[in-house]
Design an enzyme around this catalytic site. Structure first.
Site, PDB file in Angstrom:
ATOM      1  N   SER A  60       0.812  -1.223   0.000  1.00  0.00           N
ATOM      2  CA  SER A  60       0.000   0.000   0.000  1.00  0.00           C
ATOM      3  C   SER A  60       0.842   1.268   0.000  1.00  0.00           C
ATOM      4  O   SER A  60       0.453   2.270  -0.610  1.00  0.00           O
ATOM      5  CB  SER A  60      -0.950   0.007   1.200  1.00  0.00           C
ATOM      6  N   CYS A  90      -6.922  -6.558  -0.151  1.00  0.00           N
ATOM      7  CA  CYS A  90      -5.720  -6.434   0.658  1.00  0.00           C
ATOM      8  C   CYS A  90      -5.203  -4.990   0.632  1.00  0.00           C
ATOM      9  O   CYS A  90      -5.837  -4.112   1.208  1.00  0.00           O
ATOM     10  CB  CYS A  90      -4.664  -7.449   0.196  1.00  0.00           C
ATOM     11  N   ARG A 119      -2.790  -1.874   8.926  1.00  0.00           N
ATOM     12  CA  ARG A 119      -1.914  -2.571   7.989  1.00  0.00           C
ATOM     13  C   ARG A 119      -1.250  -3.782   8.656  1.00  0.00           C
ATOM     14  O   ARG A 119      -0.984  -3.774   9.842  1.00  0.00           O
ATOM     15  CB  ARG A 119      -0.820  -1.626   7.483  1.00  0.00           C
ATOM     16  N   HIS A 185      -7.358 -12.363  -0.497  1.00  0.00           N
ATOM     17  CA  HIS A 185      -7.080 -12.428  -1.937  1.00  0.00           C
ATOM     18  C   HIS A 185      -7.952 -13.482  -2.624  1.00  0.00           C
ATOM     19  O   HIS A 185      -7.499 -14.608  -2.873  1.00  0.00           O
ATOM     20  CB  HIS A 185      -5.609 -12.788  -2.169  1.00  0.00           C
ATOM     21  N   GLU A 187      -8.632 -13.772  -5.637  1.00  0.00           N
ATOM     22  CA  GLU A 187      -8.126 -14.087  -6.974  1.00  0.00           C
ATOM     23  C   GLU A 187      -7.155 -15.262  -6.981  1.00  0.00           C
ATOM     24  O   GLU A 187      -6.853 -15.801  -8.057  1.00  0.00           O
ATOM     25  CB  GLU A 187      -7.459 -12.855  -7.594  1.00  0.00           C
TER      26      GLU A 187
END
Length: 209
Positions: A60, A90, A119, A185, A187
């Site tokens: 980030s 995320c 975070r 995640h 994906e």
């Protein structure tokens, strides 16, 4: 792919993927698998014409610096305020959050999502883990989620709603209108129901920049 904003041609909505850093390819592959057209987004000129945007996982702090360097942060926030559907995973969730409670010096988010995030809430890369999450909005079976140096939602404001929490109560998925965020995640697991939900949100919004 890293040097191109080329679109996949087809009949589906045109969805951008913020391609400054992170697991861009994985999201492109998933979106195209659902029939969406995709465009890599790095600069303001890449925004017009898209109907939604995915902000992928990654780092980030790096995304923040590059988004300002490429001049995309301000225009993207304006697009969010105008109703652009955006899904952050995320680090993408961190970028969408209105507040980062443990931000490093000068770290900023794009904002728009009425949550505070923390975070690396679960530790380093070696502390990554997988868990099955009950997500009532998606029905059965539970969603298999992978957490990699993941953030956690520290607080959910009145404009947003929690979609999923860990057994200890920590929130890891949220939605606010056309904005969607997950700490994990989807994906990488093959359970793509959150992407399907996001594309439904894009369709419901029925808009392009």
């Amino acid at each position: 792919m890293a040097g191109s904003t080329a679109e996949q041609h087809g009949d589906g909505p045109l969805v951008g993927v913020l391609a400054l850093q992170g697991d861009v390819r994985e999201h492109v592959r998933v979106l195209q698998g659902f029939g969406a057209r995709t465009r890599l987004v790095r600069q303001p000129k890449d925004l017009p014409g898209i109907s939604g945007l995915v902000i992928p996982g990654g780092e980030s702090t790096v995304m923040d610096k590059l988004s300002r360097q490429f001049g995309i942060a301000g225009p993207l926030r304006s697009a969010i305020d105008d109703g652009l559907p955006v899904y952050g995973t995320c680090a993408g969730l961190i970028m969408l959050a209105d507040e980062i409670v443990d931000a490093i010096h000068d770290q900023r988010s794009i904002g728009g999502l009425d949550v505070s995030v923390r975070r690396n809430a679960f530790g380093s890369q070696t502390a990554s883990f997988e868990v099955d999450l009950d997500v009532p909005a998606l029905g059965d079976p539970p969603v298999h989620a992978v957490f990699i140096r993941a953030p956690v939602v520290a607080s959910v404001g009145p404009a947003a709603s929690a979609l999923a929490s860990l057994d200890d109560g920590r929130v890891v998925a949220v939605r606010q209108g056309a904005l969607l965020g997950t700490s994990f995640h989807p994906e990488v697991t093959g359970d793509l129901r959150f992407h399907r939900l996001f594309l439904d949100m894009v369709e419901d919004a029925g808009r392009t920049l």
